[in-house]
Design a protein around this motif. Structure first.
Motif, PDB file in Angstrom:
ATOM      1  N   LEU A  22       0.853  -1.185   0.000  1.00 34.87           N
ATOM      2  CA  LEU A  22       0.000   0.000   0.000  1.00 34.87           C
ATOM      3  C   LEU A  22       0.889   1.235   0.000  1.00 34.87           C
ATOM      4  O   LEU A  22       1.818   1.336   0.806  1.00 34.87           O
ATOM      5  CB  LEU A  22      -0.901  -0.002   1.238  1.00 34.87           C
ATOM      6  N   PHE A  23       0.606   2.167  -0.896  1.00 40.00           N
ATOM      7  CA  PHE A  23       1.357   3.425  -0.988  1.00 40.00           C
ATOM      8  C   PHE A  23       0.389   4.555  -0.630  1.00 40.00           C
ATOM      9  O   PHE A  23      -0.530   4.870  -1.389  1.00 40.00           O
ATOM     10  CB  PHE A  23       1.880   3.615  -2.414  1.00 40.00           C
ATOM     11  N   VAL A  24       0.578   5.149   0.535  1.00 38.81           N
ATOM     12  CA  VAL A  24      -0.248   6.264   0.996  1.00 38.81           C
ATOM     13  C   VAL A  24       0.448   7.557   0.586  1.00 38.81           C
ATOM     14  O   VAL A  24       1.626   7.755   0.899  1.00 38.81           O
ATOM     15  CB  VAL A  24      -0.446   6.198   2.520  1.00 38.81           C
ATOM     16  N   HIS A  25      -0.258   8.465  -0.091  1.00 35.86           N
ATOM     17  CA  HIS A  25       0.404   9.616  -0.696  1.00 35.86           C
ATOM     18  C   HIS A  25      -0.607  10.731  -0.945  1.00 35.86           C
ATOM     19  O   HIS A  25      -1.795  10.586  -0.646  1.00 35.86           O
ATOM     20  CB  HIS A  25       1.042   9.204  -2.033  1.00 35.86           C
ATOM     21  N   PHE A  26      -0.131  11.850  -1.479  1.00 36.90           N
ATOM     22  CA  PHE A  26      -1.041  12.881  -1.975  1.00 36.90           C
ATOM     23  C   PHE A  26      -0.732  13.120  -3.450  1.00 36.90           C
ATOM     24  O   PHE A  26       0.131  12.453  -4.033  1.00 36.90           O
ATOM     25  CB  PHE A  26      -0.963  14.164  -1.132  1.00 36.90           C
ATOM     26  N   GLU A  86      -0.003  16.045  -6.613  1.00 37.50           N
ATOM     27  CA  GLU A  86       0.405  17.422  -6.906  1.00 37.50           C
ATOM     28  C   GLU A  86      -0.605  18.027  -7.869  1.00 37.50           C
ATOM     29  O   GLU A  86      -0.536  17.830  -9.078  1.00 37.50           O
ATOM     30  CB  GLU A  86       1.803  17.442  -7.512  1.00 37.50           C
ATOM     31  N   LYS A  87      -1.574  18.745  -7.295  1.00 37.59           N
ATOM     32  CA  LYS A  87      -2.592  19.412  -8.095  1.00 37.59           C
ATOM     33  C   LYS A  87      -2.730  20.844  -7.592  1.00 37.59           C
ATOM     34  O   LYS A  87      -2.301  21.174  -6.491  1.00 37.59           O
ATOM     35  CB  LYS A  87      -3.934  18.676  -7.984  1.00 37.59           C
ATOM     36  N   ARG A  88      -3.350  21.672  -8.387  1.00 35.65           N
ATOM     37  CA  ARG A  88      -3.526  23.072  -7.998  1.00 35.65           C
ATOM     38  C   ARG A  88      -4.867  23.313  -7.313  1.00 35.65           C
ATOM     39  O   ARG A  88      -5.228  24.450  -7.028  1.00 35.65           O
ATOM     40  CB  ARG A  88      -3.380  23.968  -9.232  1.00 35.65           C
ATOM     41  N   THR A  89      -5.598  22.238  -7.058  1.00 39.05           N
ATOM     42  CA  THR A  89      -6.901  22.330  -6.412  1.00 39.05           C
ATOM     43  C   THR A  89      -6.855  21.595  -5.072  1.00 39.05           C
ATOM     44  O   THR A  89      -6.010  20.715  -4.865  1.00 39.05           O
ATOM     45  CB  THR A  89      -7.979  21.713  -7.313  1.00 39.05           C
ATOM     46  N   PRO A  90      -7.758  21.938  -4.132  1.00 41.16           N
ATOM     47  CA  PRO A  90      -7.683  21.366  -2.781  1.00 41.16           C
ATOM     48  C   PRO A  90      -7.796  19.848  -2.724  1.00 41.16           C
ATOM     49  O   PRO A  90      -7.335  19.234  -1.752  1.00 41.16           O
ATOM     50  CB  PRO A  90      -8.861  22.029  -2.055  1.00 41.16           C
ATOM     51  N   ASP A  91      -8.394  19.213  -3.718  1.00 45.65           N
ATOM     52  CA  ASP A  91      -8.536  17.759  -3.666  1.00 45.65           C
ATOM     53  C   ASP A  91      -7.206  17.038  -3.812  1.00 45.65           C
ATOM     54  O   ASP A  91      -7.089  15.861  -3.449  1.00 45.65           O
ATOM     55  CB  ASP A  91      -9.510  17.275  -4.745  1.00 45.65           C
ATOM     56  N   GLY A  92      -6.171  17.712  -4.314  1.00 41.76           N
ATOM     57  CA  GLY A  92      -4.871  17.056  -4.437  1.00 41.76           C
ATOM     58  C   GLY A  92      -4.205  16.832  -3.097  1.00 41.76           C
ATOM     59  O   GLY A  92      -3.563  15.795  -2.872  1.00 41.76           O
ATOM     60  N   GLU A  93      -4.357  17.790  -2.187  1.00 36.29           N
ATOM     61  CA  GLU A  93      -3.697  17.718  -0.881  1.00 36.29           C
ATOM     62  C   GLU A  93      -4.596  17.002   0.122  1.00 36.29           C
ATOM     63  O   GLU A  93      -5.042  17.560   1.124  1.00 36.29           O
ATOM     64  CB  GLU A  93      -3.332  19.124  -0.418  1.00 36.29           C
ATOM     65  N   GLN A  94      -4.879  15.752  -0.193  1.00 34.25           N
ATOM     66  CA  GLN A  94      -5.659  14.867   0.659  1.00 34.25           C
ATOM     67  C   GLN A  94      -4.965  13.501   0.647  1.00 34.25           C
ATOM     68  O   GLN A  94      -3.890  13.356   0.073  1.00 34.25           O
ATOM     69  CB  GLN A  94      -7.108  14.777   0.170  1.00 34.25           C
ATOM     70  N   VAL A  95      -5.566  12.495   1.259  1.00 40.57           N
ATOM     71  CA  VAL A  95      -4.929  11.183   1.376  1.00 40.57           C
ATOM     72  C   VAL A  95      -5.408  10.270   0.252  1.00 40.57           C
ATOM     73  O   VAL A  95      -6.608  10.005   0.124  1.00 40.57           O
ATOM     74  CB  VAL A  95      -5.226  10.536   2.739  1.00 40.57           C
ATOM     75  N   TYR A  96      -4.461   9.791  -0.537  1.00 45.87           N
ATOM     76  CA  TYR A  96      -4.724   8.859  -1.630  1.00 45.87           C
ATOM     77  C   TYR A  96      -4.036   7.529  -1.333  1.00 45.87           C
ATOM     78  O   TYR A  96      -2.996   7.487  -0.667  1.00 45.87           O
ATOM     79  CB  TYR A  96      -4.174   9.399  -2.950  1.00 45.87           C
ATOM     80  N   PHE A  97      -4.602   6.448  -1.870  1.00 48.52           N
ATOM     81  CA  PHE A  97      -4.008   5.122  -1.742  1.00 48.52           C
ATOM     82  C   PHE A  97      -3.664   4.577  -3.126  1.00 48.52           C
ATOM     83  O   PHE A  97      -4.441   4.716  -4.076  1.00 48.52           O
ATOM     84  CB  PHE A  97      -4.985   4.131  -1.097  1.00 48.52           C
ATOM     85  N   GLY A  98      -2.499   3.940  -3.218  1.00 50.80           N
ATOM     86  CA  GLY A  98      -2.156   3.108  -4.361  1.00 50.80           C
ATOM     87  C   GLY A  98      -1.807   1.723  -3.846  1.00 50.80           C
ATOM     88  O   GLY A  98      -1.293   1.581  -2.732  1.00 50.80           O
ATOM     89  N   ILE A  99      -2.084   0.681  -4.624  1.00 50.97           N
ATOM     90  CA  ILE A  99      -1.784  -0.685  -4.204  1.00 50.97           C
ATOM     91  C   ILE A  99      -1.024  -1.416  -5.304  1.00 50.97           C
ATOM     92  O   ILE A  99      -1.102  -1.065  -6.485  1.00 50.97           O
ATOM     93  CB  ILE A  99      -3.059  -1.483  -3.841  1.00 50.97           C
TER      94      ILE A  99
END
Length: 314
Positions: free
Chosen positions: A5-9, A11-24
């Protein structure tokens, strides 16, 4: 089966980029997005953004995510007046935190205040288990009033349960430059800490100690890994031990446009061996930004692969 599991954010110019994303990933090489590439967790408190995420599995089977309390999308045009220096001096002295027992059902967001008025922004936490003392060392980078917020250093606090934390202490200060983005791992009874050095050299360096709180010495042999690279363009190291025993080190490339930024992988037989760039063997659905890789089980992988969350769900 061991998966990852890769927990990350993002790089976007909108607020939804700076949140918690998961990759597997099933093998640590080929990655896929969770939740259709949308955030898994949103920050609704503090600066209302979360960057530089880390995750750990506790000895009692819980999962803990912590991250930097910062939103450039909201904060740069407002309270920080477009200034990184303002963030460094007057950014949040809290870290964002969530807990879970199964990686899909998460607690309400907590704000964990570890700094006081002497600290600038608390950046890029990492969590290291101290087996000798059966507790966790939460470490992060900050500038400090003691040197007029000039050079960042690594600080830490201890916790047994993530309910109460000790007072912050200095973990490591580099005498000739600031350091950020600590990521620590245990191998053969020693603790290895990757850092981003801001100068002399500008790039990722490696430290070694017998305890997670030091004292640390430089592993200068690691410098060969960074030779020939634009060291100042790489930050946010994170590593994971693959199922075949090799170590994979990911470093975050932040040169160029947001679309070209993201992690670059390197592989080595051990943490003290030379890491070899292995970008051709890896694939990502988009550029993962500053995060942490956690080994997970096949069952946990399947659970995350099936995970879907409505945008309206907190």
């Amino acid at each position: 089966m061991q998966a990852y599991l890769f927990v990350h954010f993002r790089e976007k110019r909108t607020p939804d980029g700076e949140q918690v994303y998961f990759g597997i990933s099933e093998d640590g090489f080929r990655w896929e997005a969770v939740n259709g590439g949308a955030p898994v967790l949103w920050s609704y408190e503090g600066d209302k953004g979360v960057r530089d995420c880390t995750i750990t599995r506790t000895t009692d089977g819980r999962f803990v995510i912590m991250g930097t309390d910062l939103s450039l999308a909201y904060g740069m045009p407002n309270q920080y007046d477009g200034s990184w220096e303002e963030i460094t001096r007057n950014g949040s002295t809290s870290l964002v935190m969530w807990e879970s027992e199964n990686l899909v059902d998460w607690s309400e967001q907590r704000m964990v205040e570890l700094g006081d008025e002497s600290f600038g922004c608390l950046w890029a936490p990492d969590i290291t288990y101290d087996s000798e003392n059966d507790e966790y060392v939460v470490h992060w980078s900050s500038a400090h009033r003691s040197d007029d917020f000039e050079e960042k250093a690594i600080y830490y606090a201890r916790t047994e349960s993530f309910e109460e934390f000790s007072e912050p202490e200095l973990l490591y200060r580099k005498p000739d430059s600031g350091v950020i983005d600590s990521a620590m791992y245990e191998e053969n009874g020693s603790y290895y800490c990757f850092l981003k050095s801001e100068a002399n050299p500008a790039g990722i360096i490696l430290l070694k100690a017998q305890r997670p709180t030091g004292p640390f010495t430089r592993v200068t042999a690691f410098d060969r890994t960074m030779e020939g690279l634009e060291g100042e363009r790489y930050e946010a190291p994170t590593a994971v031990k693959l199922e075949d025993g090799r170590w994979c080190l990911f470093v975050d490339y932040f040169g160029g446009s947001p679309e070209t930024q993201g992690y670059v992988p390197f592989v080595a037989e051990s943490l003290e061996d030379e890491f070899v760039r292995a970008a051709d063997e890896f694939s990502f659905p988009y550029g993962f930004k500053h995060g942490t890789v956690l080994p997970i089980t096949g069952e946990e992988y399947d659970r995350l692969k099936a995970y879907e969350k409505e945008p309206s769900e907190r």
